[in-house]
Write an enzyme that holds these catalytic residues in place. Structure first.
Site, short mmCIF file in Angstrom:
data_model
loop_
_atom_site.label_atom_id
_atom_site.label_comp_id
_atom_site.label_asym_id
_atom_site.label_seq_id
_atom_site.Cartn_x
_atom_site.Cartn_y
_atom_site.Cartn_z
N THR A 13 0.82 -1.22 0.00
CA THR A 13 0.00 0.00 0.00
C THR A 13 0.84 1.26 0.00
OG1 THR A 13 -1.80 -1.11 1.14
CG2 THR A 13 -1.73 1.26 1.36
N ASP A 56 1.41 -6.52 -4.65
CA ASP A 56 0.61 -6.55 -3.43
C ASP A 56 1.15 -7.74 -2.66
OD1 ASP A 56 -2.69 -5.91 -2.59
OD2 ASP A 56 -1.58 -7.56 -1.67
N SER A 57 1.39 -7.59 -1.38
CA SER A 57 2.12 -8.65 -0.66
C SER A 57 1.32 -9.94 -0.51
CB SER A 57 2.61 -8.16 0.69
OG SER A 57 1.56 -8.10 1.63
N SER A 58 0.06 -9.92 -0.92
CA SER A 58 -0.71 -11.18 -0.97
C SER A 58 -0.08 -12.14 -1.98
CB SER A 58 -2.15 -10.92 -1.38
OG SER A 58 -2.65 -9.84 -0.65
N THR A 88 1.48 -4.75 4.07
CA THR A 88 1.29 -5.19 5.46
C THR A 88 0.72 -6.61 5.55
OG1 THR A 88 -0.91 -4.19 5.53
CG2 THR A 88 0.92 -2.86 6.35
N ASP A 89 0.01 -7.05 4.50
CA ASP A 89 -0.73 -8.31 4.63
C ASP A 89 0.17 -9.50 4.99
OD1 ASP A 89 -3.04 -6.99 4.10
OD2 ASP A 89 -3.24 -7.66 2.03
N THR A 161 2.94 -9.75 14.37
CA THR A 161 1.78 -10.32 13.71
C THR A 161 0.85 -9.17 13.31
OG1 THR A 161 0.28 -12.19 13.95
CG2 THR A 161 0.35 -10.74 15.78
N THR A 271 -0.37 -22.40 19.11
CA THR A 271 -1.70 -22.06 19.60
C THR A 271 -2.40 -21.05 18.69
OG1 THR A 271 -2.96 -21.09 21.41
CG2 THR A 271 -0.69 -20.35 21.20
N CYS A 273 -4.28 -18.91 20.02
CA CYS A 273 -4.36 -17.70 20.84
C CYS A 273 -3.29 -16.72 20.38
CB CYS A 273 -4.11 -18.01 22.31
SG CYS A 273 -5.35 -19.06 23.02
N1 ASP Z 1 -2.76 -5.55 0.27
C1 ASP Z 1 -1.68 -4.69 0.72
C2 ASP Z 1 -0.40 -5.51 0.70
O1 ASP Z 1 -0.17 -6.26 1.57
C3 ASP Z 1 -1.97 -4.16 2.07
C4 ASP Z 1 -0.94 -3.23 2.64
O2 ASP Z 1 0.13 -3.00 2.12
O3 ASP Z 1 -1.25 -2.63 3.70
O4 ASP Z 1 0.36 -5.38 -0.23
#
Ligand code: ASP
Length: 340
Positions: A13, A56-58, A88-89, A161, A271, A273
Site C-alpha cells: 500500500t 501486493d504482498s498477498s 502489510t498483509d 503479527t 496455539t 491464541c
Molecule cells: N494488500 C496490501 C499488501 O499487503 C496491504 C498493505 O500493504 O497494507 O500489499
C-alpha cells in the site's frame, strides 16, 4: 563519512495508487526524495532498489523472499542498514522468513509499510518510512536483527503479527516486548536485542513449500483432516490448536495425526491464541499429541511457525530428526527458551 541505508521496495500500500475503478495497485517508487522531500535533510545517504515486479504482498512467495534477501546480500558490506518496504498483509511472514535466512546478522533489516498510500493526505507511510530509516541508519544504536517498524514501535520481525486491517497500529508482538518505542525521541531497549556477532554472515536460501496449516475448530471432520494430512508430497504441518496446545482427544483424530507422523510428516503445534504458549502436558487434550510425537512450538507466532518449518525442511531435506531438533530451539529469538 555519512551512514548509508538501502531501501528495498517490494510494493504494498505504501507505494500504491488508485486505478480507474478506485482499487489500489502497486506502483513504482522512483524518486524517494520527491515522495518524501523531508528526507533531503537527513544526515545519512539513502539509496533505493526494487524487486523486478512490485507486488501486493498477498502475492508474496518463498522465491521472492530469496530475491529480497539477495538484494540485501549483494549490498551488505556497502550499507549500515536496510529498509524493506512491503505490504502489510504478509509482512510478518516475510520478516520471519528473512530472520531465518540471515544467520549472523550484524546490521538492521527493518520492514515497514503503511495502511494508507504515501500519496494520500492522512497516510501513515511517511512517518513509518522516516522512523524505519532513522533506526536502520544506526546512528544511535545498532540493532542486529530483522525487525518490523509500525506506528511508533519497532518489533522483532519474527515475533510480530498483523492485528488490524483498519487501525494505523496494525501490528503487535504479544509474546515479546517492542525493541524500540518512538516518541519525541527513540527509547531503545538494548537488553531485548539479539546479541551482536562477529561471525561471517550466512544467507540461507532454501525453503520447502510442502507444508500445510491445519487449524482446529469444533466440529472439524475426519475428511478435512485426512485430506490435509494426505496432501501429495507433504513434509510438514503446522497444527493450530486451542489454548495451550489442545486438540480433540477423539481416537480418529489422534490416529490420523499419528499415522501422518509415521509417514515422516513433521507436525508442529502452535496455539490459535494471540498470546501465550503451547504446553502439551497441561491438559489431557494436549498429552495425546505429545505422546504421538507432535513437536511443541512454544510461543511461536503462526507466521514464524510456517516460515521456520519451510526453512528447516529446506535446510535438512533428508533429515527429519534435525528438523525436529531445531524446531525446539530458538534460532533467531523467535521463541522463548524455557529454562528447566
Ligand atoms: N494488500 C496490501 C499488501 O499487503 C496491504 C498493505 O500493504 O497494507 O500489499
Amino acid at each position: 563519512m555519512k551512514n548509508k541505508v538501502l531501501i528495498v521496495y517490494t510494493g504494498g500500500t505504501i507505494g500504491m495508487v488508485q486505478d480507474e475503478n478506485g482499487s489500489l495497485k502497486p506502483f513504482p517508487l522512483n524518486h524517494i526524495y520527491d515522495t518524501v522531500p523531508e528526507l533531503r535533510n537527513c544526515s545519512y545517504q539513502i539509496d533505493t532498489c526494487q524487486l523486478d515486479n512490485i507486488i501486493d504482498s498477498s502475492n508474496m512467495t518463498p522465491s521472492l523472499w530469496v530475491d529480497i534477501a539477495e538484494s540485501i546480500e549483494r549490498e551488505y558490506d556497502n550499507y549500515d542498514g536496510f529498509v524493506v518496504l512491503h505490504g502489510t498483509d504478509t509482512m510478518a511472514y516475510t520478516a520471519s522468513a528473512l530472520s531465518f535466512m540471515f544467520e549472523n546478522l550484524s546490521k538492521p533489516i527493518i520492514l515497514t509499510g503503511s495502511q494508507l498510500p504515501m500519496g494520500m493526505l492522512r497516510s501513515d507511510g511517511r512517518e513509518n518510512l522516516i522512523c524505519a530509516l532513522e533506526l536502520a541508519a544506526g546512528k544511535e544504536q545498532i540493532i542486529p536483527e530483522v525487525c518490523l517498524y509500525f506506528e511508533s514501535h519497532l518489533y522483532r520481525g519474527n515475533r510480530s503479527t498483523k492485528v488490524s486491517a483498519e487501525n494505523f497500529d496494525a501490528f503487535s508482538s504479544y509474546n515479546y516486548p517492542s525493541l524500540v518505542k518512538a516518541g519525541i525521541s527513540f527509547t531503545y531497549k538494548p537488553h531485548l536485542f539479539l546479541l551482536p556477532t562477529s561471525q561471517p554472515l550466512k544467507v540461507h536460501k532454501c525453503f520447502d513449500r510442502h507444508i500445510a496449516v491445519l487449524k482446529m475448530f469444533p466440529g472439524i471432520t475426519p475428511e478435512v483432516v485426512g485430506a490435509v494430512l494426505h496432501t501429495e508430497n507433504l513434509r510438514g504441518v503446522v497444527l493450530e490448536t486451542f489454548g495451550s496446545g489442545n486438540a480433540p482427544t477423539e481416537p480418529w483424530f489422534i490416529d490420523a495425526v499419528e499415522e501422518a507422523i509415521r509417514r515422516n510428516i513433521v507436525v508442529l503445534n502452535v496455539t490459535q491464541c494471540k498470546a501465550g504458549a503451547v504446553k502439551m502436558g497441561q491438559y489431557e487434550a494436549g498429552v495425546g499429541l505429545q505422546r504421538i510425537g507432535v513437536i511443541g512450538g512454544n510461543d511461536l507466532t503462526p507466521e514464524a511457525a510456517v516460515t521456520k518449518l519451510m526453512f528447516l525442511l529446506g535446510m535438512y531435506p533428508d533429515d527429519n530428526e534435525a528438523v525436529k531438533r531445531d524446531l525446539q530451539q530458538s534460532l533467531r529469538g523467535e521463541m522463548t527458551v524455557l529454562l528447566n
